[in-house]
Design a protein around this motif. Structure first.
Motif, PDB file in Angstrom:
ATOM      1  N   ASN A  43     -12.650   1.790  -0.949  1.00 34.79           N
ATOM      2  CA  ASN A  43     -12.018   2.358  -2.154  1.00 34.79           C
ATOM      3  C   ASN A  43     -11.396   1.292  -3.056  1.00 34.79           C
ATOM      4  O   ASN A  43     -10.373   1.512  -3.699  1.00 34.79           O
TER       5      ASN A  43
ATOM      6  N   ASN B  73       0.845  -1.210   0.000  1.00 34.28           N
ATOM      7  CA  ASN B  73       0.000   0.000   0.000  1.00 34.28           C
ATOM      8  C   ASN B  73       0.873   1.250   0.000  1.00 34.28           C
ATOM      9  O   ASN B  73       1.665   1.444   0.918  1.00 34.28           O
TER      10      ASN B  73
ATOM     11  N   ARG C  21      -6.282   5.039  -4.771  1.00 27.50           N
ATOM     12  CA  ARG C  21      -5.606   3.887  -4.204  1.00 27.50           C
ATOM     13  C   ARG C  21      -4.393   3.631  -5.079  1.00 27.50           C
ATOM     14  O   ARG C  21      -4.504   3.636  -6.301  1.00 27.50           O
TER      15      ARG C  21
ATOM     16  N   PRO D 216     -10.367  -2.049  -2.387  1.00 26.33           N
ATOM     17  CA  PRO D 216      -9.182  -2.780  -1.951  1.00 26.33           C
ATOM     18  C   PRO D 216      -9.082  -4.146  -2.631  1.00 26.33           C
ATOM     19  O   PRO D 216     -10.077  -4.664  -3.149  1.00 26.33           O
TER      20      PRO D 216
ATOM     21  N   ASN E 144      -5.470   2.078   2.303  1.00 29.79           N
ATOM     22  CA  ASN E 144      -6.503   1.234   1.722  1.00 29.79           C
ATOM     23  C   ASN E 144      -7.707   1.262   2.656  1.00 29.79           C
ATOM     24  O   ASN E 144      -7.608   0.827   3.795  1.00 29.79           O
TER      25      ASN E 144
END
Lengths: 303, 303
Positions: free
Chosen positions: A179, A171, A260, A181, A175
């Motif tokens: 959104n 990441n 993200r 993940p 996260n």
């Protein structure tokens, strides 16, 4: 020279079916000794096919990688370089491949002692980087990524012979649960889901944007999820998910204002280096599936 | 006859801007007496713009509604009736409107003592059903629904003068965190987000499938989410979310094997009945926005 045996036939025009996995999941010795992963961690990885390590990198290490990723995204907007995947329409950068060879910070990440140590515990022998990339999922209009096993593609399109590779998804931003993940199906790595259809030529030019081949059957997916459920590890920047090459995973779209992005490194065991693609087609390019750079990674080394 | 004053101008070709809400959120008296909602519930609704009531209907009541919804979906596949919204391509039913008038079970739901009692506590006077529908979000390929305020559309396209309406969304199936649940922005109901553009004629024929107008500005959305965050109430079948007509909400797509379907009823205060649409265009049809059936609902009654 004999043709290598296809242990996992898929996209050969037949029916969808499930084949049992032929390799172990954890190849390294146990009890594990002084590696970064505990025996419990390895047991968890073996049973579920993935392991989430919250806060694996510290804030400083993560910030450096994130800044590099942001700079790269801005610099490569509208690029026509083959390792840069552009969003149709907007021209925005969706992925940049081969970052472990082009950027020193990501080259160092591939040799990070904790990461390389953990991967070696799982794969049980020296490893090299099969593929690396940064994925940028924008806020408000991030696209879904449908369920797939990476190994299915790497086997059919790249000639990865066996299931002896591990991915690390780092990441770079928070996260959240909403959104888009990474979602994984625990336990799905224990079977190979053979997919219908036949891979068309130069499929990869489209498949990185849109999937049409290597798509598992909905009924099989439903069965896998009934048995294992769905998990989406979330965590702050610097968290890592290690996952088996054959675990079924995907991600929903993202309409939230939270973008993200993550860095993705695939480690493959040296003795699992690529052969000719089992599709019978020419190999995909080096930046998607490494054939030339098959040297063992050394901790802290430059490869 | 004078033109009604437009308290909330939107899609008039101007800039996006934020206007303060001019009406209260809870219109009924407090302390509330013997209604189903407590004063805490009403305070929560006022502050956040919604209230999740887990297990609001019992298993038997919910099963009857779900069976009706399933039967309706099968019977109306490929229908060309205006109240049936079909998925482009597949012909599958995505929504069926005006279910409180066509189906006895949903007519009874609109008059459910607990539901009608709660809505009357919030709106503070007799109510009628402005709109009703069942939404079917399929497994594996459920589409996202982008952020919007229902009131913005109902005001501009239907002539709803003021913010005095409440929606009830009833889970007919399990809402999981990953199958595209309703996401709401707490506190966003306190402002009106005026949208850019001008509504084209007969916009509703497309807008129920795809949104292009009445879409809030990303920077404003980001500000709302920074202040309020995002919440997605989840719960078993029979759970209800009551939400203010002006709260910003949306939902992500759904690649999981878990379909999602819900019944949606909009209660409007009698004194907030529709006037001419503020877009200056002809009204949308009765099944989308009720003008003819503006009689107060009575608990347990047949309307």
């Amino acid at each position: 020279m004999t043709e290598p045996l296809d242990l996992y036939p898929s996209r050969i025009g037949g029916e969808t079916r499930i084949l049992p996995r032929k390799e172990p999941v954890v190849h390294g010795p146990r009890p594990t000794g002084d590696g970064p992963l505990s025996d419990d961690d390895l047991e968890h990885f073996e049973r579920r096919g993935f392991l989430a390590l919250e806060g694996f990198l510290d804030a400083e290490e993560t910030a450096a990688l994130r800044e590099e990723a942001t700079a790269l995204r801005e610099r490569r907007a509208g690029s026509e370089a083959p390792e840069v995947i552009i969003e149709p329409g907007s021209g925005e950068v969706r992925s940049v491949f081969a970052i472990h060879r082009s950027r020193a910070t990501f080259a160092a990440l591939a040799r990070h002692p904790g990461l390389l140590g953990a991967v070696t515990q799982i794969l049980g022998e020296p490893v090299y980087v099969h593929q690396s990339r940064i994925n940028y999922k924008p806020a408000f209009r991030g696209r879904e990524f449908y369920w797939h096993s990476d190994f299915e593609t790497w086997h059919v399109e790249d000639g990865m012979p066996r299931m002896r590779a591990v991915s690390a998804s780092l990441n770079l931003l928070d996260n959240h649960v909403h959104n888009g993940p990474l979602m994984l199906v625990p336990g799905s790595h224990r079977n190979f889901v053979s997919c219908p259809g036949v891979t068309p030529e130069r499929h990869y030019e489209q498949s990185l944007r849109r999937q049409e081949y290597g798509v598992p059957d909905p009924e099989i997916l439903e069965g896998l999820v009934q048995r294992g459920g769905i998990e989406a590890p979330i965590g702050p920047p610097g968290s890592i998910v290690l996952f088996d090459c054959n675990v079924m995973h995907g991600s929903n779209g993202n309409i939230t204002p939270w973008p993200r992005s993550n860095a993705f490194l695939v480690f493959n065991a040296l003795d699992n280096a690529l052969v000719a693609p089992f599709s019978g087609q020419p190999p995909r390019p080096e930046h998607i599936a490494s054939r030339e750079h098959v040297e063992p990674l050394e901790i802290g080394g430059r490869g």
